[in-house]
Design an enzyme around this catalytic site. Sequence first.
Site, short mmCIF file in Angstrom:
data_model
loop_
_atom_site.label_atom_id
_atom_site.label_comp_id
_atom_site.label_asym_id
_atom_site.label_seq_id
_atom_site.Cartn_x
_atom_site.Cartn_y
_atom_site.Cartn_z
N THR A 132 2.90 0.34 -12.98
CA THR A 132 1.83 -0.64 -13.15
C THR A 132 0.45 0.01 -13.01
O THR A 132 0.31 1.03 -12.33
CB THR A 132 1.98 -1.74 -12.08
OG1 THR A 132 0.80 -2.54 -12.05
CG2 THR A 132 2.16 -1.16 -10.69
N ASP A 133 -0.55 -0.63 -13.61
CA ASP A 133 -1.93 -0.14 -13.44
C ASP A 133 -2.45 -0.39 -12.03
O ASP A 133 -3.47 0.16 -11.63
CB ASP A 133 -2.87 -0.78 -14.48
CG ASP A 133 -2.97 -2.30 -14.37
OD1 ASP A 133 -2.20 -2.91 -13.58
OD2 ASP A 133 -3.82 -2.89 -15.07
N GLU A 134 -1.73 -1.23 -11.26
CA GLU A 134 -2.24 -1.60 -9.94
C GLU A 134 -2.26 -0.42 -8.97
O GLU A 134 -2.92 -0.46 -7.95
CB GLU A 134 -1.44 -2.79 -9.37
CG GLU A 134 -1.51 -3.97 -10.33
CD GLU A 134 -0.97 -5.29 -9.77
OE1 GLU A 134 -0.99 -5.50 -8.56
OE2 GLU A 134 -0.54 -6.12 -10.61
N TYR A 157 2.56 -4.33 -2.70
CA TYR A 157 3.23 -4.13 -3.99
C TYR A 157 2.76 -2.84 -4.64
O TYR A 157 3.57 -1.97 -5.00
CB TYR A 157 2.99 -5.32 -4.93
CG TYR A 157 3.33 -5.04 -6.38
CD1 TYR A 157 4.64 -4.77 -6.78
CD2 TYR A 157 2.33 -5.01 -7.36
CE1 TYR A 157 4.94 -4.49 -8.11
CE2 TYR A 157 2.63 -4.73 -8.69
CZ TYR A 157 3.94 -4.47 -9.06
OH TYR A 157 4.24 -4.19 -10.38
N LYS A 161 4.74 0.72 -5.53
CA LYS A 161 4.87 1.28 -6.88
C LYS A 161 4.25 2.68 -6.92
O LYS A 161 4.77 3.60 -7.55
CB LYS A 161 4.21 0.37 -7.93
CG LYS A 161 4.92 -0.95 -8.16
CD LYS A 161 6.32 -0.82 -8.75
CE LYS A 161 6.34 -0.34 -10.19
NZ LYS A 161 7.71 -0.45 -10.78
#
Length: 349
Positions: A132-134, A157, A161
Amino acid sequence: MKRNVLITGGAGFIGSHVVRRFVERYPDYTIYNLDALTYAGNLRNLEDIESARNYQFIKADIRDGEAMLNIMQENKIDSVIHLAAESHVDRSISNPMAFVETNVIGTVNLLNAAKTVWREQMEGKRFYHVSTDEVYGSLDDGGFFLETTPYDPQSPYSASKASSDHFVRAYRNTYGLPVVISNCSNNYGPNQFPEKLIPLVINNILNNKALPVYGKGENIRDWLFVVDHARAIDDVFHKGADGETYNIGGFNEWKNIDIVHLVCAIMDKKLGRPEGTSQKLITYVTDRAGHDLRYAIDANKIMKELGWEPSLQFEEGIDQTIDWYLANKEWMDEVTSGAYQEYYREHYQ
Ligand code: NAD
Ligand code: TYD
């Protein structure tokens, strides 16, 4: 070319679109969909392809390292596309350990299994980690996330990741595992579980329930239609270079409140309700703890190097998405019965 491809998390939102694409486009591949069927996994997402000759479902949990090894050995898996994860930021705030167990330990279990099964011949193998870009953290008003942007995860989260991404790279560096990673922006589309903003708003409008907007609704996300993400995953899997990272995004930034207004307006029209009906349901609620302000992906690398580009304009994608939810009310009713009600009460009330 024949391949035995293990797709993890294939019963979830993005995974189901990836499984369908691979089953339909690559008849010479055998696609093994490995999923634990948590609250977010739903085999109904794949009813249309479940009897395909080249498709097999395996119910298993990536937290079980021995099971991962056996499954990879028994099925002579030569490629992994790893999507299984705990994926909702709000749940990671209330239960971070579940994210460590599935996203970090689960990923390392799969890496260990691949390393063992492929130890004599790494050539021709591929471990593709979908991220993810997060992991890059939060942006202010300017700038974009590049593949070289330093990791700065802000939620449990995104920290889980980020950790899994680091392990994937470490396994390449240390053991020579042939890996590739992509980091994508927010997805929307059919089959998304209604804990995420867009399907939650659609479902609440259908049920005349309040539309909870965190804080002032000014946080910005960069939205991509899920089928475009599945196309990108296909491109990265087949054309991505070993050890590389590809950012995937739609160059499509929206403030949350503007998305909610858009969905309200489209739903009123489609449901034949007077203009402004759904907008009255908007309710500003306490902000998410540590709420990232803005995500925005620079997707130039995948566009230039792999020739991928998003195919749908957002307005068109949202329209199709709403049509899907309207045509699949049974799907929504099924996934929102039982445990969802409890989650909703605990989180929003
Ligand atoms: P999802 O929550 O809809 O689906 C996750 C799937 O993983 C479910 O089918 C679930 O049953 C399965 N799963 C969960 N824990 C498992 C375990 N321990 N063992 C086996 N299976 C397990 O998630 P999604 O939105 O489809 O996201 C898929 C992947 O893409 C995730 O890795 C996520 O981090 C990443 N991603 C998501 C987005 C997004 O906007 N949704 C954006 C970028 C990246
Ligand atoms: P979400 O769909 O949970 O994705 P992510 O947190 O991974 O970006 O949320 C998208 C945006 O919408 C995010 O800024 C949080 C916000 N949001 C709300 O305002 N209300 C809600 O009920 C939810 C679920 C999200």
